[in-house]
Design an enzyme around this catalytic site. Structure first.
Site, mmCIF file in Angstrom:
data_model
loop_
_atom_site.group_PDB
_atom_site.id
_atom_site.type_symbol
_atom_site.label_atom_id
_atom_site.label_comp_id
_atom_site.label_asym_id
_atom_site.label_seq_id
_atom_site.Cartn_x
_atom_site.Cartn_y
_atom_site.Cartn_z
ATOM 1 C CE LYS A 37 -10.987 4.737 -1.073
ATOM 2 N NZ LYS A 37 -9.521 4.542 -1.072
ATOM 3 N N GLY A 90 -3.384 6.673 -2.023
ATOM 4 C CA GLY A 90 -2.310 5.794 -1.561
ATOM 5 C C GLY A 90 -2.401 4.436 -2.244
ATOM 6 C CG ASP A 97 -9.908 2.288 5.332
ATOM 7 O OD1 ASP A 97 -8.838 2.735 5.792
ATOM 8 O OD2 ASP A 97 -10.008 1.791 4.201
HETATM 9 C C1 S3P Z 1 -6.379 -0.242 1.267
HETATM 10 C C2 S3P Z 1 -5.682 -0.658 2.364
HETATM 11 C C3 S3P Z 1 -5.644 0.074 3.622
HETATM 12 C C4 S3P Z 1 -6.787 1.074 3.711
HETATM 13 C C5 S3P Z 1 -6.945 1.874 2.454
HETATM 14 C C6 S3P Z 1 -7.211 0.969 1.277
HETATM 15 C C7 S3P Z 1 -6.297 -1.056 0.032
HETATM 16 O O1 S3P Z 1 -4.421 0.776 3.718
HETATM 17 O O2 S3P Z 1 -6.587 1.927 4.813
HETATM 18 O O3 S3P Z 1 -7.996 2.801 2.563
HETATM 19 O O4 S3P Z 1 -7.119 -0.856 -0.880
HETATM 20 O O5 S3P Z 1 -5.417 -1.911 -0.029
HETATM 21 P P1 S3P Z 1 -3.088 0.092 4.317
HETATM 22 O O6 S3P Z 1 -2.664 -0.979 3.411
HETATM 23 O O7 S3P Z 1 -2.087 1.212 4.362
HETATM 24 O O8 S3P Z 1 -3.473 -0.397 5.684
#
Ligand code: S3P
Length: 446
Positions: free
Chosen positions: A23, A96, A320
């Site tokens: 992802k 996010g 994760d």
């Molecule tokens: C991600 C970073 C992580 C992870 C999220 C995906 C990314 O989050 O938990 O599922 O793709 O950069 P954080 O940067 O908030 O730790």
């Protein structure tokens, strides 16, 4: 709201499987392909709600992107300065990664972008990107003074900054590095611990000037990114493999083989943790694919797991995987303690709270801590009706717990699994029913 019913396994898990594409890497490939000059062809692109949200936003920013089949994406980038003001809100769905990474891109644009998402995304903290992007010169507005979505960004005329991240977050690091592409001086990011490194690996593949020393990254001035000449192949997602790794580990006599998984050390903290607990997991056929380390993962079940303590630098490397790690901890002998993991409170759900609530319904002995949890094991779990809390990784972890439980488990709110692993419910029975044979050339050792 859909639900998923899981019956206890009666036989070892067997088979060779492929899990979906990564992802995080898929988001980044689409974004850099959109910003580069030339055509970027991405194979094994993850088809999911969240990655599609990124593609839709990039199209709304004026980028031509083709999706000739379910897993191929072709971005026709026209260079760093070719984006145009979107005529509508950029919908980031529940992602996010989409919101934070695109905020970095939008900060470099001399036009207005408004980023919004689902009610769950509207609860995720955004001050962590608003502050450094403002320091670079962008205007970032949002609810609660930019702490919460929706975000309104008007950028352009950015300056490089030297920024120490208050939390080890790959999304924040990436937002700053992406904004740094548009700055008039070099940008430096210092991490408190190593977080996933896909952005910096891929920026290199697109010709960016990026220097990395210990936990310090510097991105230099560049007039344009160049599409890689060859096809960009996305490895399969370690975080999706994690559910099958733990499931196989916990069912005696199991042996599964997971093909072509991304194994950047910044992602595989779970392997270190499980091995420390006594697990038998091997990486075979290690190789490099499009600048990412990749391997086949072989897991044999039935080891006697011992409890362990998790804290410090390993936490961001398995950030994760705590929901599925918690399931393993319920089957380990002794008290497993997780500390320094307060970031779990601001993921797709408050993963400390939701894990404790749902696992208790299945009979687990779990105590919440402000920055982690304590699980006493081993516990014979019992089937229950549990809730996913709109959190894909919690949903799949509870399904794996259901395999080990006495009686049926029903996971309510199952639809969120589409965020990263739409085919999970089809794949799980394939390994839980040993009819699926091992791939050619592999022999069961059980
Ligand atoms: C991600 C970073 C992580 C992870 C999220 C995906 C990314 O989050 O938990 O599922 O793709 O950069 P954080 O940067 O908030 O730790």
């Amino acid at each position: 709201m859909s639900e998923f019913r899981v019956s206890p396994v009666t036989q070892p898990l067997r088979g060779g499987i492929r899990v979906p594409a990564d992802k995080s890497i898929s988001h980044r490939a689409a974004i850099l392909g959109a910003l580069a000059t030339g055509t970027t062809r991405i194979s094994n692109f993850l088809q999911s709600e969240t990655t599609q949200a990124t593609v839709n936003c990039l199209r709304a920013l004026g980028v031509e992107i083709e999706q000739p089949d379910a897993t191929t994406l072709i971005a026709h980038g026209r260079g760093l300065h070719s984006l145009r003001e979107p005529s509508d809100v950029l919908h980031c769905s529940g992602s996010g990664t989409t919101m934070r990474l695109l905020a970095g891109v939008c900060a470099g644009q001399d036009f207005l972008s408004i980023l919004d998402g689902t009610p769950a995304l509207k609860r995720r903290p955004m001050a962590r990107i608003a502050e450094p992007l403002r320091a670079m010169g962008a205007t970032v507005l949002g609810r609660d003074d930019g702490r919460l979505p929706p975000l309104g960004i008007r950028g352009g005329n950015l300056h490089g900054i030297d920024y120490t991240l208050p939390v080890a977050s790959a999304q924040v690091k990436s937002a700053i590095l992406l904004a740094g592409l548009f700055a008039d001086s070099p940008t430096i990011v210092r991490e408190p611990a190593l977080s996933r490194d896909h952005t910096e690996r891929m920026l290199r593949a697109f010709g960016a000037k990026i220097e990395i020393r210990d936990w310090r990254l510097e991105i230099g001035l560049i007039s344009n990114l160049q599409s890689p000449i060859s096809n960009l192949h996305v490895p399969n997602d370690f975080s999706s493999a994690a559910f099958f790794i733990v499931a196989a580990l916990l069912v005696p006599g199991s042996e599964i083989w997971i093909e072509g998984v991304g194994v950047s050390v910044t992602r595989t903290g779970l392997l270190d943790a499980l091995r420390k607990m006594g697990a038998r997991i091997e990486l075979e056929n290690e190789r490099d694919e499009s600048g990412e380390p990749v391997a086949d993962v072989v897991v044999r079940g039935g080891s006697d797991l011992r409890a362990t303590e998790i804290s410090g630098e390993i936490v961001p490397r398995m950030i994760d995987e705590f929901p599925i790690f918690a399931i393993a901890a319920t089957q380990a002998r002794g008290e497993t303690v997780v500390r320094d993991a307060q970031e779990l409170r601001v993921k797709e759900s408050d993963r400390i709270g939701t894990l404790a609530t749902e696992l208790r319904k299945m009979g687990a002995q779990i105590q919440e801590r402000a920055d982690g949890f304590v699980i006493a094991g081993p516990t014979k779990l019992r089937g229950a009706r549990v809730d996913a809390h709109h959190d894909h990784r919690l949903a799949m972890s509870l399904a794996v717990a259901g395999l080990l439980a006495r009686g049926e488990t029903v996971v309510a709110g199952w639809e969120c699994v589409a965020d990263s692993f739409p085919g999970f419910a089809t794949l799980l029975p394939q390994v839980a029913e040993p009819a699926l044979s091992l791939p050619k050339g592999r022999r069961s050792q059980a």
